[in-house]
Design a protein around this motif. Structure first.
Motif, PDB file in Angstrom:
ATOM      1  N   ALA A  58       0.686  -1.251  -0.047  1.00 57.49           N
ATOM      2  CA  ALA A  58       0.043   0.295   0.029  1.00 57.49           C
ATOM      3  C   ALA A  58       0.750   1.213  -0.004  1.00 57.49           C
ATOM      4  O   ALA A  58       0.212   2.321  -0.200  1.00 57.49           O
ATOM      5  CB  ALA A  58      -0.943   0.073   1.391  1.00 57.49           C
ATOM      6  N   HIS A  59       2.089   1.161   0.306  1.00 55.74           N
ATOM      7  CA  HIS A  59       3.045   2.320   0.166  1.00 55.74           C
ATOM      8  C   HIS A  59       4.488   2.031  -0.177  1.00 55.74           C
ATOM      9  O   HIS A  59       5.167   1.412   0.518  1.00 55.74           O
ATOM     10  CB  HIS A  59       2.897   3.124   1.854  1.00 55.74           C
ATOM     11  CG  HIS A  59       3.830   4.206   1.592  1.00 55.74           C
ATOM     12  ND1 HIS A  59       3.313   5.596   1.158  1.00 55.74           N
ATOM     13  CD2 HIS A  59       4.985   4.438   2.354  1.00 55.74           C
ATOM     14  CE1 HIS A  59       4.292   6.280   1.315  1.00 55.74           C
ATOM     15  NE2 HIS A  59       5.310   5.945   2.106  1.00 55.74           N
ATOM     16  N   THR A  60       4.729   2.707  -1.417  1.00 57.93           N
ATOM     17  CA  THR A  60       6.069   2.561  -1.773  1.00 57.93           C
ATOM     18  C   THR A  60       6.363   3.796  -2.399  1.00 57.93           C
ATOM     19  O   THR A  60       5.625   4.532  -2.828  1.00 57.93           O
ATOM     20  CB  THR A  60       6.513   1.284  -2.354  1.00 57.93           C
ATOM     21  OG1 THR A  60       8.055   1.237  -2.629  1.00 57.93           O
ATOM     22  CG2 THR A  60       5.646   1.085  -3.775  1.00 57.93           C
ATOM     23  N   HIS A  61       7.932   3.983  -2.721  1.00 54.11           N
ATOM     24  CA  HIS A  61       8.311   5.145  -3.711  1.00 54.11           C
ATOM     25  C   HIS A  61       9.217   4.367  -4.807  1.00 54.11           C
ATOM     26  O   HIS A  61      10.562   4.115  -4.587  1.00 54.11           O
ATOM     27  CB  HIS A  61       9.199   6.153  -3.088  1.00 54.11           C
ATOM     28  CG  HIS A  61       8.393   6.736  -1.840  1.00 54.11           C
ATOM     29  ND1 HIS A  61       7.952   8.032  -1.767  1.00 54.11           N
ATOM     30  CD2 HIS A  61       8.069   6.194  -0.615  1.00 54.11           C
ATOM     31  CE1 HIS A  61       7.270   8.265  -0.534  1.00 54.11           C
ATOM     32  NE2 HIS A  61       7.308   7.325   0.127  1.00 54.11           N
ATOM     33  N   LEU A  62       8.715   4.016  -5.864  1.00 56.01           N
ATOM     34  CA  LEU A  62       9.528   3.173  -6.673  1.00 56.01           C
ATOM     35  C   LEU A  62      10.508   3.904  -7.415  1.00 56.01           C
ATOM     36  O   LEU A  62      11.502   3.222  -7.969  1.00 56.01           O
ATOM     37  CB  LEU A  62       8.623   2.675  -7.984  1.00 56.01           C
ATOM     38  CG  LEU A  62       7.438   1.582  -7.429  1.00 56.01           C
ATOM     39  CD1 LEU A  62       6.546   1.292  -8.912  1.00 56.01           C
ATOM     40  CD2 LEU A  62       8.003   0.435  -6.938  1.00 56.01           C
ATOM     41  N   MET A 199      -0.867  10.551   2.740  1.00 57.61           N
ATOM     42  CA  MET A 199       0.234  11.581   3.206  1.00 57.61           C
ATOM     43  C   MET A 199       0.833  11.057   4.613  1.00 57.61           C
ATOM     44  O   MET A 199       0.116  10.072   5.190  1.00 57.61           O
ATOM     45  CB  MET A 199      -0.868  12.835   3.786  1.00 57.61           C
ATOM     46  CG  MET A 199       0.124  13.867   4.434  1.00 57.61           C
ATOM     47  SD  MET A 199      -1.130  15.370   4.699  1.00 57.61           S
ATOM     48  CE  MET A 199       0.322  16.574   5.138  1.00 57.61           C
ATOM     49  N   HIS A 200       2.038  11.283   4.449  1.00 58.27           N
ATOM     50  CA  HIS A 200       2.944  10.926   5.448  1.00 58.27           C
ATOM     51  C   HIS A 200       2.663  12.045   6.707  1.00 58.27           C
ATOM     52  O   HIS A 200       2.331  13.066   6.728  1.00 58.27           O
ATOM     53  CB  HIS A 200       4.382  11.096   5.352  1.00 58.27           C
ATOM     54  CG  HIS A 200       4.772  10.380   3.947  1.00 58.27           C
ATOM     55  ND1 HIS A 200       4.757  10.680   2.866  1.00 58.27           N
ATOM     56  CD2 HIS A 200       5.748   9.192   4.054  1.00 58.27           C
ATOM     57  CE1 HIS A 200       5.449   9.967   2.023  1.00 58.27           C
ATOM     58  NE2 HIS A 200       5.893   8.855   2.716  1.00 58.27           N
ATOM     59  N   LEU A 201       2.319  11.184   7.826  1.00 58.00           N
ATOM     60  CA  LEU A 201       1.806  11.935   9.173  1.00 58.00           C
ATOM     61  C   LEU A 201       2.189  11.306  10.321  1.00 58.00           C
ATOM     62  O   LEU A 201       2.382  10.054  10.399  1.00 58.00           O
ATOM     63  CB  LEU A 201       0.341  11.829   8.950  1.00 58.00           C
ATOM     64  CG  LEU A 201      -0.272  12.891  10.121  1.00 58.00           C
ATOM     65  CD1 LEU A 201      -0.199  14.374   9.815  1.00 58.00           C
ATOM     66  CD2 LEU A 201      -1.878  12.624  10.012  1.00 58.00           C
ATOM     67  N   VAL A 254      -3.236   7.093   5.610  1.00 64.21           N
ATOM     68  CA  VAL A 254      -2.329   7.961   6.512  1.00 64.21           C
ATOM     69  C   VAL A 254      -1.166   7.065   6.689  1.00 64.21           C
ATOM     70  O   VAL A 254      -0.775   5.973   7.217  1.00 64.21           O
ATOM     71  CB  VAL A 254      -3.104   7.808   7.923  1.00 64.21           C
ATOM     72  CG1 VAL A 254      -2.091   8.653   9.004  1.00 64.21           C
ATOM     73  CG2 VAL A 254      -4.328   8.762   7.958  1.00 64.21           C
ATOM     74  N   ILE A 255       0.019   7.529   6.221  1.00 61.45           N
ATOM     75  CA  ILE A 255       1.309   6.819   6.198  1.00 61.45           C
ATOM     76  C   ILE A 255       2.125   6.809   7.296  1.00 61.45           C
ATOM     77  O   ILE A 255       2.111   8.173   7.760  1.00 61.45           O
ATOM     78  CB  ILE A 255       2.074   7.300   5.025  1.00 61.45           C
ATOM     79  CG1 ILE A 255       1.186   7.410   3.561  1.00 61.45           C
ATOM     80  CG2 ILE A 255       3.137   6.192   4.824  1.00 61.45           C
ATOM     81  CD1 ILE A 255       0.589   6.063   3.033  1.00 61.45           C
ATOM     82  N   HIS A 256       2.299   6.073   8.025  1.00 61.00           N
ATOM     83  CA  HIS A 256       3.280   5.828   8.981  1.00 61.00           C
ATOM     84  C   HIS A 256       2.286   6.050  10.362  1.00 61.00           C
ATOM     85  O   HIS A 256       2.077   5.103  11.162  1.00 61.00           O
ATOM     86  CB  HIS A 256       4.554   6.637   9.202  1.00 61.00           C
ATOM     87  CG  HIS A 256       5.211   6.382   7.826  1.00 61.00           C
ATOM     88  ND1 HIS A 256       5.791   5.046   7.594  1.00 61.00           N
ATOM     89  CD2 HIS A 256       6.205   7.255   7.042  1.00 61.00           C
ATOM     90  CE1 HIS A 256       6.649   5.107   6.707  1.00 61.00           C
ATOM     91  NE2 HIS A 256       6.854   6.422   6.252  1.00 61.00           N
ATOM     92  N   GLY A 257       2.097   7.298  10.802  1.00 59.94           N
ATOM     93  CA  GLY A 257       1.398   7.560  12.051  1.00 59.94           C
ATOM     94  C   GLY A 257       1.870   7.084  13.138  1.00 59.94           C
ATOM     95  O   GLY A 257       1.553   6.486  14.186  1.00 59.94           O
ATOM     96  N   THR A 307       6.133  -1.120   2.076  1.00 59.47           N
ATOM     97  CA  THR A 307       7.485  -1.513   2.276  1.00 59.47           C
ATOM     98  C   THR A 307       8.239  -0.187   2.269  1.00 59.47           C
ATOM     99  O   THR A 307       9.383  -0.170   2.836  1.00 59.47           O
ATOM    100  CB  THR A 307       8.081  -2.350   1.007  1.00 59.47           C
ATOM    101  OG1 THR A 307       7.829  -1.499  -0.400  1.00 59.47           O
ATOM    102  CG2 THR A 307       7.367  -3.672   0.674  1.00 59.47           C
ATOM    103  N   ASP A 308       7.589   0.872   1.970  1.00 61.69           N
ATOM    104  CA  ASP A 308       7.994   2.081   1.861  1.00 61.69           C
ATOM    105  C   ASP A 308       9.067   1.819   0.856  1.00 61.69           C
ATOM    106  O   ASP A 308       8.919   1.050  -0.002  1.00 61.69           O
ATOM    107  CB  ASP A 308       8.929   2.985   3.250  1.00 61.69           C
ATOM    108  CG  ASP A 308       8.672   4.230   3.256  1.00 61.69           C
ATOM    109  OD1 ASP A 308       8.727   4.795   2.108  1.00 61.69           O
ATOM    110  OD2 ASP A 308       8.543   4.805   4.312  1.00 61.69           O
ATOM    111  N   SER A 309      10.308   2.983   0.670  1.00 62.53           N
ATOM    112  CA  SER A 309      11.128   2.654  -0.444  1.00 62.53           C
ATOM    113  C   SER A 309      12.517   2.126  -0.205  1.00 62.53           C
ATOM    114  O   SER A 309      12.947   1.792   0.991  1.00 62.53           O
ATOM    115  CB  SER A 309      11.381   4.135  -0.889  1.00 62.53           C
ATOM    116  OG  SER A 309      12.330   4.732  -0.182  1.00 62.53           O
TER     117      SER A 309
HETATM  118 ZN   LIG Z   1       7.080   7.218   2.146  1.00 64.04          ZN
END
Ligand SMILES: [Zn+2]
Length: 401
Positions: A58-62, A199-201, A254-257, A307-309
């Motif tokens: 659900a969240h990565t930065h390719l 959004m990273h928060l 909501v990314i991370h939190g 996974t994030d990046s």
């Molecule tokens: Zn990220």
């Protein structure tokens, strides 16, 4: 309706919300048509494998997929950001290559759906050959008027640049980098187009300090970058101020939190269109205190995994993320963890209806693994296939590996 392209596979385990052992699966028209016990004569035997609900990153930065080793995360968070900025400036031409490499790596680690954050330097061609559907979130950020104007234009053009099988999303980056006005505008755009927002928060204590007091390492970084102004309207006072705005989007990730407080978790839990995305190995790499994902689940909230990046994680394998999570939480049923890494991600992204045949094939490490609740994410298990819409989009041919 007649379905002409039916395929039958025999597997040791079929794992979605529960497990069926020793079954034949019939797949056609992109859907799972039926499950029968035992091996039917026309079924292809896939061996000692588990076919599991398709994994969702659900969240990565390719765009950072070309990084061989994660950028060191041991120091201050803002030092890591400085290194990420330096990397981006040093490799402006490699974004497309990195995106394609990241898509390939995702495919070969069993990912059936993904949420990617894209900044600049990419083209629709980089995603056009993707075999994995998902959302490409255009990231926007800026604190000063000129930059905000430019990012506003980038955001409104985004939905026209994305081609199938990907869809468009929007991502105001983070509270410390994105003016509140721009966050509001991103939400307005999401409402207008119906696209999801991420959004990273509440990622660091330093972010909370900037919001509450306007001081700390983020102020130092923004000053150094020449973008700090004494402008109280640029920031909220705490993550709740952002959650209230994000909750107006059709879907909000909501990314991370990592540092959300109790009332903020309750706020998310009460809203089924909001999902907290936890990136277990990245969270651990930064050495943050305990992540609140269990507390949110206890309150009935939704948690998906990312996974994030490769700037903070050694690979893009959601399966490895689940193996890590399982090893850190031995009391947790692996079937429950699978929900976080599959159906919760589909709901968060608003894609991949539950009737689609999206599965990940896992080779079981050895015959002592007999309890899916405890062994699904055993360290010796390996992803060996990816099925999207009833079609194998990747299979490992050498089964000994
Ligand atoms: Zn990220």
């Amino acid at each position: 309706m007649v379905v002409s392209d039916i395929q039958s596979f025999h597997v040791a385990w079929f794992v979605t919300h529960d497990t069926q052992f020793d079954v034949t699966l019939r797949i056609g028209d992109g859907r799972l048509l039926g499950v029968e016990s035992g091996r039917s004569v026309d079924a292809i035997d896939l061996g000692r494998v588990a076919l599991i609900d398709g994994l969702v990153n659900a969240h990565t930065h390719l765009e950072f997929s070309g990084i061989a080793q994660p950028i060191p995360t041991a120091g201050r968070f803002t030092d890591w950001i400085r290194a990420v900025i330096a990397h981006r400036r040093a490799h402006p031409a490699n974004v497309g290559e990195a995106v394609r490499a990241g898509l390939c790596e995702s495919l070969e680690s069993g990912t059936t759906l993904l949420g990617d954050i894209a900044t600049s330097g990419w083209s629709s061609q980089d995603y056009a050959a993707s075999q994995i559907p998902g959302i490409v979130f255009q990231e926007i950020l800026g604190l000063l008027p000129d930059r905000i104007d430019e990012q506003r234009n980038l955001a409104s053009a985004h939905q026209y640049r994305i081609v199938t099988p990907l869809s468009a999303g929007i991502s105001p980056h983070a509270p410390y980098s994105t003016h509140l006005d721009l966050v509001h505008e991103a939400v307005d755009l999401a409402r207008k187009t119906g696209c999801p927002l991420a959004m990273h928060l509440a990622e660091t204590q330093a972010e909370l300090e900037l919001l509450a007091q306007g001081t700390g390492e983020f102020r130092e970084l923004l000053t150094e970058l020449g973008i700090w102004r004494d402008d109280p309207s640029a920031f909220g006072k705490r993550p709740m101020d952002y959650l209230e705005i994000l909750s107006q989007a059709p879907r909000a990730l909501v990314i991370h939190g990592n540092f959300l407080e109790e009332d903020e978790l309750q706020f998310i839990a009460a809203r089924p269109h909001m999902t907290l995305v936890y990136c277990p190995r990245t969270h651990a790499a930064f050495g943050h205190s305990d992540h609140p994902w269990r507390r949110l689940l206890e309150q009935g909230g939704q948690v998906a995994l990312g996974t994030d990046s490769r700037a903070s994680n050694p690979d893009l394998s959601l399966f490895a993320e689940l193996q890590f999570l399982a090893s850190q939480n031995p009391e947790h049923s692996h079937l429950d963890l699978l929900q976080l890494g599959s159906s919760a991600g589909r709901i968060a992204l608003g894609l991949g209806g539950s009737d689609r045949a999206n599965f990940t094939l896992v080779r079981l490490g050895d015959s002592s693994l007999n309890d899916p609740q405890r062994h699904l994410f055993a360290q010796t298990n390996r992803v060996c296939g990816t099925m999207v819409n009833g079609r194998w989009v990747w299979r490992q041919t050498d089964q000994s590996r």
